[in-house]
Design a protein around this motif. Sequence first.
Motif, short mmCIF file in Angstrom:
data_model
loop_
_atom_site.label_atom_id
_atom_site.label_comp_id
_atom_site.label_asym_id
_atom_site.label_seq_id
_atom_site.Cartn_x
_atom_site.Cartn_y
_atom_site.Cartn_z
N ILE A 102 0.82 -1.21 0.00
CA ILE A 102 0.00 0.00 0.00
C ILE A 102 0.86 1.26 0.00
CG2 ILE A 102 -1.65 1.36 1.34
CD1 ILE A 102 -2.94 -1.27 2.17
N TRP A 103 1.87 1.30 0.82
CA TRP A 103 2.67 2.51 0.92
C TRP A 103 3.30 2.89 -0.42
CZ3 TRP A 103 8.04 3.49 0.79
CH2 TRP A 103 8.38 4.78 1.19
N PRO A 104 3.94 1.98 -1.16
CA PRO A 104 4.49 2.37 -2.46
C PRO A 104 3.44 2.67 -3.53
CG PRO A 104 5.49 0.32 -1.69
CD PRO A 104 4.35 0.63 -0.79
N LEU A 105 2.20 2.23 -3.32
CA LEU A 105 1.14 2.45 -4.30
C LEU A 105 0.86 3.93 -4.51
CD1 LEU A 105 -0.92 1.02 -6.11
CD2 LEU A 105 -2.49 1.02 -4.18
N GLY A 106 1.15 4.77 -3.53
CA GLY A 106 0.93 6.20 -3.65
C GLY A 106 1.77 6.85 -4.73
N VAL A 107 2.80 6.18 -5.18
CA VAL A 107 3.66 6.72 -6.23
C VAL A 107 2.98 6.63 -7.61
CG1 VAL A 107 5.87 6.37 -7.39
CG2 VAL A 107 5.73 6.20 -4.92
N LEU A 108 2.08 5.67 -7.79
CA LEU A 108 1.47 5.47 -9.11
C LEU A 108 0.73 6.69 -9.65
CD1 LEU A 108 0.27 1.77 -9.07
CD2 LEU A 108 2.20 2.76 -10.29
N PRO A 109 -0.17 7.34 -8.88
CA PRO A 109 -0.81 8.53 -9.44
C PRO A 109 0.19 9.63 -9.81
CG PRO A 109 -2.05 7.77 -7.56
CD PRO A 109 -0.78 6.96 -7.60
N ALA A 110 1.25 9.77 -9.02
CA ALA A 110 2.28 10.77 -9.35
C ALA A 110 3.00 10.41 -10.64
CB ALA A 110 3.28 10.89 -8.21
N LEU A 111 3.28 9.13 -10.85
CA LEU A 111 3.93 8.70 -12.09
C LEU A 111 3.01 8.89 -13.29
CD1 LEU A 111 5.79 5.47 -10.94
CD2 LEU A 111 6.78 7.70 -11.49
N ILE A 112 1.73 8.58 -13.12
CA ILE A 112 0.76 8.79 -14.20
C ILE A 112 0.70 10.28 -14.55
CG2 ILE A 112 -1.70 8.71 -14.77
CD1 ILE A 112 -1.83 6.15 -13.01
N TYR A 113 0.65 11.12 -13.53
CA TYR A 113 0.60 12.57 -13.74
C TYR A 113 1.84 13.05 -14.49
CZ TYR A 113 -0.18 17.47 -12.57
OH TYR A 113 -0.40 18.82 -12.64
N ALA A 114 3.01 12.61 -14.06
CA ALA A 114 4.26 13.03 -14.71
C ALA A 114 4.36 12.50 -16.13
CB ALA A 114 5.46 12.57 -13.88
N TRP A 115 3.93 11.27 -16.33
CA TRP A 115 4.03 10.63 -17.64
C TRP A 115 3.13 11.30 -18.68
CZ3 TRP A 115 0.75 6.01 -19.16
CH2 TRP A 115 1.13 5.50 -20.40
N LEU A 116 1.94 11.71 -18.27
CA LEU A 116 0.98 12.27 -19.21
C LEU A 116 0.79 13.78 -19.08
CD1 LEU A 116 -1.71 9.47 -18.98
CD2 LEU A 116 -0.05 9.84 -20.80
N PHE A 117 1.67 14.47 -18.36
CA PHE A 117 1.49 15.89 -18.08
C PHE A 117 1.42 16.72 -19.35
CE2 PHE A 117 3.06 20.14 -17.10
CZ PHE A 117 2.22 20.49 -16.06
N ARG A 118 2.37 16.57 -20.27
CA ARG A 118 2.43 17.41 -21.47
C ARG A 118 1.23 17.19 -22.39
NH1 ARG A 118 4.70 21.80 -21.59
NH2 ARG A 118 6.12 21.76 -23.31
N GLN A 119 0.72 15.99 -22.46
CA GLN A 119 -0.40 15.74 -23.36
C GLN A 119 -1.74 16.08 -22.73
OE1 GLN A 119 1.66 13.13 -22.42
NE2 GLN A 119 2.91 12.81 -24.23
N SER A 120 -1.86 15.90 -21.42
CA SER A 120 -3.19 15.95 -20.82
C SER A 120 -3.42 17.10 -19.85
CB SER A 120 -3.45 14.64 -20.08
OG SER A 120 -3.39 13.57 -20.97
N VAL A 121 -2.38 17.74 -19.37
CA VAL A 121 -2.59 18.80 -18.38
C VAL A 121 -2.21 20.15 -18.96
CG1 VAL A 121 -1.95 19.66 -16.10
CG2 VAL A 121 -2.23 17.22 -16.47
N LEU A 122 -0.98 20.29 -19.42
CA LEU A 122 -0.50 21.57 -19.92
C LEU A 122 0.05 21.38 -21.33
CD1 LEU A 122 0.03 24.56 -19.20
CD2 LEU A 122 2.29 23.86 -18.45
N SER A 123 -0.77 21.65 -22.30
CA SER A 123 -0.33 21.49 -23.70
C SER A 123 0.60 22.64 -24.07
CB SER A 123 -1.54 21.47 -24.63
OG SER A 123 -2.13 22.75 -24.65
#
Length: 145
Positions: A102-123
Motif C-alpha cells: 500500500i505505501w508504495p502504491l501512492g507513487v502510481l498517481p504521481a507517475l501517471i501525472y508526470a508521464w501524461l502531463f504534457r499531453q493531458s494537463v498543460l499542452s
Amino acid sequence: MRSVADRVAMLLAALSLAALTLGLFGMAEAFSVGVIAVLLTPVWFGWRPAGRVRLVRRLLAGCAALYAALRLLVFVLDTPTAVEPVIWLGYPRATAVFVYAIWPLGVLPALIYAWLFRQSVLSDEDLADFMKRYSKHRASDRHGA
C-alpha cells in the motif's frame, strides 16, 4: 450555475469528509475510503478534456481499486487476538501488506501525472498562452509601463 464536474467534486468532497469523520470514531474502513477519495479526486479533475482523459481515468480507477483491495486485505489479515502473529518479510501479515504494497502504491498517481502531463494537463498551446499572459518579459512591463 455550476457544471456537472463541479457538483461531482463537491459531492465527493462532502462524502470524503464524512468518511474521514467516521474514521475518527473507529471506523477504519470508512477512513480508508475517505483517504482514497481525498488523494484521487484532485488528480481526477485536474486533467483537460482535450487530453487523454479516458486513459488517465482508467489508470486512476485501477489505482483506486487496487488500493481498496489491498486495504480490505489488511482488514482480513489483521488478527490482533492471535497469540503468535504470522510474520511476512519481518512484519505481521497486515502490516507487511501495508508497508510493502500500500505505501508504495501512492507513487502510481504521481507517475501517471508526470508521464501524461504534457499531453493531458498543460499542452504547448496552454503553456504559450500562459507565458504570453504572465511572463515577466512582456512588452508592457518593460521600462515601468
